[in-house]
Design an enzyme around this catalytic site. Sequence first.
Site, PDB file in Angstrom:
ATOM      1  N   VAL A 172     -25.987 -76.836  16.983  1.00 14.00           N
ATOM      2  CA  VAL A 172     -25.518 -78.008  16.964  1.00 14.00           C
ATOM      3  C   VAL A 172     -24.910 -78.525  18.329  1.00 14.00           C
ATOM      4  CG1 VAL A 172     -24.598 -78.003  14.414  1.00 14.00           C
ATOM      5  CG2 VAL A 172     -23.311 -76.994  16.409  1.00 14.00           C
ATOM      6  N   GLY A 173     -24.926 -77.598  19.412  1.00 13.13           N
ATOM      7  CA  GLY A 173     -24.444 -78.149  20.681  1.00 13.13           C
ATOM      8  C   GLY A 173     -24.425 -77.076  21.603  1.00 13.13           C
ATOM      9  N   LYS A 174     -23.774 -77.368  22.686  1.00 16.44           N
ATOM     10  CA  LYS A 174     -23.442 -76.167  23.730  1.00 16.44           C
ATOM     11  C   LYS A 174     -22.381 -76.511  24.290  1.00 16.44           C
ATOM     12  CE  LYS A 174     -28.304 -74.991  24.932  1.00 16.44           C
ATOM     13  NZ  LYS A 174     -29.156 -74.685  26.189  1.00 16.44           N
ATOM     14  N   GLY A 175     -21.434 -75.411  24.427  1.00 18.28           N
ATOM     15  CA  GLY A 175     -20.175 -75.510  25.002  1.00 18.28           C
ATOM     16  C   GLY A 175     -20.255 -75.165  26.414  1.00 18.28           C
ATOM     17  N   TYR A 215     -19.388 -72.364  27.958  1.00 17.52           N
ATOM     18  CA  TYR A 215     -19.900 -70.972  28.303  1.00 17.52           C
ATOM     19  C   TYR A 215     -20.988 -70.446  27.303  1.00 17.52           C
ATOM     20  CZ  TYR A 215     -15.330 -71.176  30.606  1.00 17.52           C
ATOM     21  OH  TYR A 215     -14.285 -71.411  31.188  1.00 17.52           O
ATOM     22  N   GLY A 216     -21.456 -71.354  26.519  1.00 19.93           N
ATOM     23  CA  GLY A 216     -22.644 -70.720  25.364  1.00 19.93           C
ATOM     24  C   GLY A 216     -22.800 -72.246  24.246  1.00 19.93           C
ATOM     25  N   GLU A 217     -23.736 -71.445  23.396  1.00 19.26           N
ATOM     26  CA  GLU A 217     -24.080 -72.380  22.441  1.00 19.26           C
ATOM     27  C   GLU A 217     -23.238 -72.490  21.205  1.00 19.26           C
ATOM     28  OE1 GLU A 217     -28.180 -71.685  21.859  1.00 19.26           O
ATOM     29  OE2 GLU A 217     -27.692 -69.978  20.476  1.00 19.26           O
ATOM     30  N   LYS A 268     -19.433 -70.145  17.938  1.00 24.26           N
ATOM     31  CA  LYS A 268     -19.334 -70.364  19.178  1.00 24.26           C
ATOM     32  C   LYS A 268     -19.628 -69.136  19.824  1.00 24.26           C
ATOM     33  CE  LYS A 268     -16.958 -72.840  22.897  1.00 24.26           C
ATOM     34  NZ  LYS A 268     -15.594 -73.706  23.321  1.00 24.26           N
ATOM     35  N   ASP A 294      -7.748 -79.699  28.776  1.00 23.62           N
ATOM     36  CA  ASP A 294      -8.875 -80.218  28.631  1.00 23.62           C
ATOM     37  C   ASP A 294      -8.823 -81.063  27.586  1.00 23.62           C
ATOM     38  OD1 ASP A 294     -11.411 -81.059  29.681  1.00 23.62           O
ATOM     39  OD2 ASP A 294     -12.181 -79.157  28.910  1.00 23.62           O
TER      40      ASP A 294
END
Length: 841
Positions: free
Chosen positions: A12-15, A17-19, A35, A131
Amino acid sequence: MPLAAYCYLRVVGKGSYGEVTLVKHRRDGKQYVIKKLNLRNASSRERRAAEQEAQLLSQLKHPNIVTYKESWEGGDGLLYIVMGFCEGGDLYRKLKEQKGQLLPENQVVEWFVQIAMALQYLHEKHILHRDLKTQNVFLTRTNIIKVGDLGIARVLENHCDMASTLIGTPYYMSPELFSNKPYNYKSDVWALGCCVYEMATLKHAFNAKDMNSLVYRIIEGKLPPMPRDYSPELAELIRTMLSKRPEERPSVRSILRQPYIKRQISFFLEATKIKTSKNNIKNGDSQSKPFATVVSGEAESNHEVIHPQPLSSEGSQTYIMGEGKCLSQEKPRASGLLKSPASLKAHTCKQDLSNTTELATISSVNIDILPAKGRDSVSDGFVQENQPRYLDASNELGGICSISQVEEEMLQDNTKSSAQPENLIPMWSSDIVTGEKNEPVKPLQPLIKEQKPKDQSLALSPKLECSGTILAHSNLRLLGSSDSPASASRVAGITGVCHHAQDQVAGECIIEKQGRIHPDLQPHNSGSEPSLSRQRRQKRREQTEHRGEKRQVRRDLFAFQESPPRFLPSHPIVGKVDVTSTQKEAENQRRVVTGSVSSSRSSEMSSSKDRPLSARERRRLKQSQEEMSSSGPSVRKASLSVAGPGKPQEEDQPLPARRLSSDCSVTQERKQIHCLSEDELSSSTSSTDKSDGDYGEGKGQTNEINALVQLMTQTLKLDSKESCEDVPVANPVSEFKLHRKYRDTLILHGKVAEEAEEIHFKELPSAIMPGSEKIRRLVEVLRTDVIRGLGVQLLEQVYDLLEEEDEFDREVRLREHMGEKYTTYSVKARQLKFFEENMNF
């Protein structure tokens, strides 16, 4: 391996530091996101950030923060964090989907308040998000905000600590970050202002072609144009959150106390209330409806099965009569013909359910005296035929007290009504049929079976129902052929009055003495009334001793309904009433009614299992502890005990009647409170949970809505005048736990009694005492001194005066209010106010 418990769905997405992967749990079937953080090549700083995010999420439980399930570090060097899945995506994508079309103001403020409540929770835990941006704000399927991505959040030991690391997204970074100045929670307030501005305008608050221009715009504090499509209060609130100086920005707690925000929260709760009501109606959840609505629907269903019979050839008529004390709808009226089903239904539906002064029916019926050899059998059959329907109806409408006094008199006087079958109104007992032609009751048996599964209508005749209002036909009906004088000689007035007093609690049913009715309507055999009263009291004491006959009597009742019908006897001569046989019949009837009451207990017990809480059971338990063994039964049992014996409550026995009315009123009141609490939404949570259903994801969404409504209700109750924003500590020192009342702002507003007890602090070595503890102790000592010297009320007035803009006027008014204490406590009050506004312990 924990990963084996999840079924992979998609990425569903990439953060940072990872997907992020969408998975489904194999056991509970719920969807989560995992995550995956790659820590193999990560620096020590990135590793600490990843581990900190997992640790923080495991400690945070808030409706507007992403839920945490579990985390582990795999053998492949990846850190897995399992979190709740937000089906609506992030807020940034949601705003992009608007394609320039502005959101409604109430939607903007709703999301704004939810983000602010999440930030307030983090700040109370001494956590800076650092953030906050629209990409880190997620939406559930029901548009509930979830703040996530705490990867670079920092836990501060104290609110006066500052963080100076330059991290965050440039669009949302505060001026002090670019200036390399220390910052604290006001940086999150800046980011919150940027998010709200973006929600209102669908644009970034600060934007430029390159990074240098962006930084310059933020540092110089050049405010963007405020949105004009929304109210000035929202624009002013955004402007204050984007103030260049951190001390000029409001705290999150003060934002939530703004009158404009509280007004919008109340609008949201009202809209949620309406939506919840619609969901309840849509899902057909009768328990979530108000009690009066349910009863009204039940009353209507009772009249839908009325089928008028054709008139007899003798031209008998039905009279509707009233007493002088009745209201307008109870005025005397007569009808020569029976009404059609539509007119009957319209007539009954027009009854005023809120009427609290109606009287009960006064009915005169034809009385047939049974032969001595057939009295017991017919009397038993008569009770058993009517009792199951009455029991089922009592279980259906728990708060209704039904008092069938004509039934009582017919049983105790060894009589039975004999009206023409054509004159019979089906809402009366179907067993009361003519005795002149010896017609069986079989033609009316299908009506009994039809009513039971459909509406469980009350079929005793004639009945009185009190549930805060008189629900049944309070019009006075008189059945019998009145065209001949001979028929009038056979009529014996059977009377009963149910006064629903205006000053009593709603639903109070008081049984008056029979002699209060007109003396001309008294029955001929009233000489046996004292013995019958004693028999009734004896029967009520015996009700508690026959619990073992529940199931057997229940089976006997159902078996009797399927047995062949009995023929009614012919008309005997009026006036030949044997008192001895009447008492013998009362003994037989007592056994039958006692068994029926026992079966009602069994049915009540089975029906109570369907509800989580039973007001009747709680009331019954409380009465058993407080009253003597002769205390009155609960609502349903009281109704049955009144229907069994043949004598109304004596005037020299007011206590059982009061207990009966108390049972009726308390049971109904508790049901109404339960439903109202569902409609008012501070307790609307159970209503939403029922309407959405207890199935899988629907229940989870309902719980989230319930938690959000509860949180907003608490936020709405915050006092907007409170300037002292003391944030509670997660684990305060024991010495401050004992004296939290001095930090509680309620004492400053006179809501808590002032206690001038002396505080004894435990001496700690200065070597092991941190700086925050020293400051905290000093503030506590200062607060104690000021409260002792000025008092709570005067200190509150001083705080209000310190808000004055004009310094000269402020000092003059302070001198007037403080008098001699101005020199000693004016500076101390200023210091205390400063510490309470800017420091949180």
